[in-house]
Design an enzyme around this catalytic site. Structure first.
Site, short mmCIF file in Angstrom:
data_model
loop_
_atom_site.label_atom_id
_atom_site.label_comp_id
_atom_site.label_asym_id
_atom_site.label_seq_id
_atom_site.Cartn_x
_atom_site.Cartn_y
_atom_site.Cartn_z
N HIS A 1 -2.81 -26.90 -32.67
CA HIS A 1 -4.05 -27.17 -31.94
C HIS A 1 -4.94 -27.99 -32.85
CE1 HIS A 1 -7.63 -25.24 -29.52
NE2 HIS A 1 -7.71 -26.55 -29.59
N GLU B 1 -1.83 -28.84 -28.66
CA GLU B 1 -2.92 -28.24 -27.87
C GLU B 1 -4.19 -29.03 -28.14
OE1 GLU B 1 -3.31 -24.19 -29.04
OE2 GLU B 1 -1.35 -23.64 -28.26
N HIS C 1 -0.51 -16.49 -25.97
CA HIS C 1 -1.76 -15.99 -26.53
C HIS C 1 -1.71 -14.48 -26.70
CE1 HIS C 1 -5.86 -15.83 -27.87
NE2 HIS C 1 -5.84 -17.14 -27.91
N ARG D 1 -8.22 -29.05 -33.31
CA ARG D 1 -9.55 -28.74 -32.78
C ARG D 1 -10.54 -29.85 -33.11
NH1 ARG D 1 -11.73 -23.95 -31.20
NH2 ARG D 1 -10.21 -22.36 -30.70
N HIS E 1 -2.35 -21.33 -38.22
CA HIS E 1 -2.93 -20.49 -39.26
C HIS E 1 -2.33 -20.72 -40.65
CE1 HIS E 1 -5.63 -19.00 -36.43
NE2 HIS E 1 -4.70 -18.43 -35.68
N ASN F 1 3.37 -21.48 -33.08
CA ASN F 1 2.07 -22.12 -33.34
C ASN F 1 1.74 -21.91 -34.82
OD1 ASN F 1 -0.75 -22.27 -33.82
ND2 ASN F 1 -1.10 -22.31 -31.62
N THR G 1 -10.83 -17.91 -31.40
CA THR G 1 -9.59 -18.47 -30.87
C THR G 1 -9.84 -18.81 -29.40
OG1 THR G 1 -7.22 -18.07 -30.53
CG2 THR G 1 -8.66 -16.17 -30.31
N THR G 2 -8.89 -19.49 -28.76
CA THR G 2 -9.08 -19.89 -27.36
C THR G 2 -9.28 -18.65 -26.50
OG1 THR G 2 -7.45 -21.59 -27.90
CG2 THR G 2 -8.14 -21.43 -25.61
N ARG H 1 -10.98 -27.27 -37.85
CA ARG H 1 -11.11 -26.09 -38.71
C ARG H 1 -9.78 -25.69 -39.36
NH1 ARG H 1 -12.07 -21.20 -34.42
NH2 ARG H 1 -13.76 -22.52 -33.74
N GLU I 1 0.47 -23.16 -18.66
CA GLU I 1 0.72 -22.10 -19.63
C GLU I 1 -0.17 -20.93 -19.23
OE1 GLU I 1 0.69 -22.99 -23.85
OE2 GLU I 1 0.17 -20.91 -24.32
N1 PXP Z 1 -1.25 -20.77 -26.43
C1 PXP Z 1 -2.47 -21.37 -26.51
C2 PXP Z 1 -2.86 -22.31 -25.43
C3 PXP Z 1 -3.34 -21.10 -27.59
O1 PXP Z 1 -4.55 -21.68 -27.64
C4 PXP Z 1 -2.90 -20.24 -28.61
C5 PXP Z 1 -3.79 -19.99 -29.79
O2 PXP Z 1 -4.00 -21.17 -30.48
C6 PXP Z 1 -1.62 -19.66 -28.51
C7 PXP Z 1 -0.83 -19.92 -27.40
C8 PXP Z 1 -1.08 -18.76 -29.56
O3 PXP Z 1 -1.81 -17.59 -29.59
P1 PXP Z 1 -1.56 -16.53 -30.76
O4 PXP Z 1 -1.91 -17.21 -32.04
O5 PXP Z 1 -2.43 -15.39 -30.40
O6 PXP Z 1 -0.08 -16.19 -30.71
#
Ligand code: PXP
Length: 244
Positions: free
Chosen positions: A43, A70, A190, A45, A10, A7, A100-101, A49, A151
């Site tokens: 993602h 996402e 996550h 959003r 960031h 992901n 975050t989610t 952001r 997921e």
């Molecule tokens: N899976 C989903 C559905 C998420 O929303 C996120 C965060 O955007 C992640 C995985 C990845 O999480 P992390 O950045 O904590 O590894």
């Protein structure tokens, strides 16, 4: 052994801090793929952001592995997905004020509309995943909606310590088995990092891990290529000896 989807949100968070062009998530995605990532997750959003529409549109053209988008379950995002046709979408809950989610989707609330749109998404060649807390009700709703994957939200596991972490791991294992029993494929993600990923990579049925923050943090010190390779090594350690 699960595949690693990185992901890269960031990377865009850093760029948006100065509203500039650097660092570019598109370039970062290419580096992740060269380092062995099996997929790229972003993602988009509603408040834009971090990831921007432009990023997803270019990634659709450049990602060679798999693009997982996402998104919140809104009309705007559904239209965007149907137009762009990423390989996979993961439906997540979204709150403006969250960092975050925070939790899995309230699948019961959206079950009817998810079910109604599933054929359109599948006809567009999009696999559908739903981000759920590891509880049976959410998994049952996801199965009834016709989604391909759930997921499993690993945040509670990642935040727990000691026996609580063991309990959370057991919940995830039970959830993975139940999802499989109901015909769903299983992803997880996550809060996963270099220290806590192994037991998750060893869970039954889990095909893909979505990991972002930990890899991006490490990349500040050691570079993105190295950070992805180190995470792949951790996941590889989950393989039984004859699969290595
Ligand atoms: N899976 C989903 C559905 C998420 O929303 C996120 C965060 O955007 C992640 C995985 C990845 O999480 P992390 O950045 O904590 O590894």
């Amino acid at each position: 052994m699960p595949r690693l989807h990185v992901n890269i949100d960031h990377v865009a968070t850093l760029r948006q801090a100065r509203l500039s062009q650097e660092p570019d998530p598109v370039l970062a995605a290419g580096i992740c793929e060269l380092a062995g990532a099996n997929g790229i997750t972003v993602h988009l959003r509603e408040d834009r952001r971090h990831i921007q529409d432009r990023d997803v549109r270019i990634l659709k053209e450049t990602v060679k592995t798999l693009l997982n988008l996402e998104m919140a379950w809104t009309e705007e995002m559904l239209d965007f997905a149907l137009e762009l046709k990423p390989d996979q979408i993961c439906v997540v809950p979204e709150k403006r004020e969250e960092l975050t989610t925070e939790g899995g989707l309230d699948v019961a609330r959206y079950e009817q509309s998810l079910t109604e749109e599933m054929d359109r998404l599948h006809s567009a060649g999009i696999e559908v995943s739903i981000f759920v807390d590891p509880n049976p009700d959410a998994i049952e709703c996801a199965a009834r909606s016709g989604a391909d994957f759930v997921e499993l939200h690993t945040g509670s596991y990642a935040n727990a310590r000691g026996q609580n972490r063991e309990n959370e791991l057991k919940r995830l294992e039970t959830a993975a088995n139940y999802a499989h029993e109901l015909g769903l494929r299983v992803n997880a993600g996550h809060g996963l990092d270099y220290e806590n990923v192994l037991p998750i990579a060893q869970l039954p049925w889990v095909e893909e891990l979505n990991i972002g923050y930990a890899i991006l943090c490490r990349s500040i010190y050691s570079g993105l290529d190295q950070a992805v390779r180190e995470m792949q090594d951790r996941i590889l350690a989950a393989a039984p000896p004859d699969q290595e």
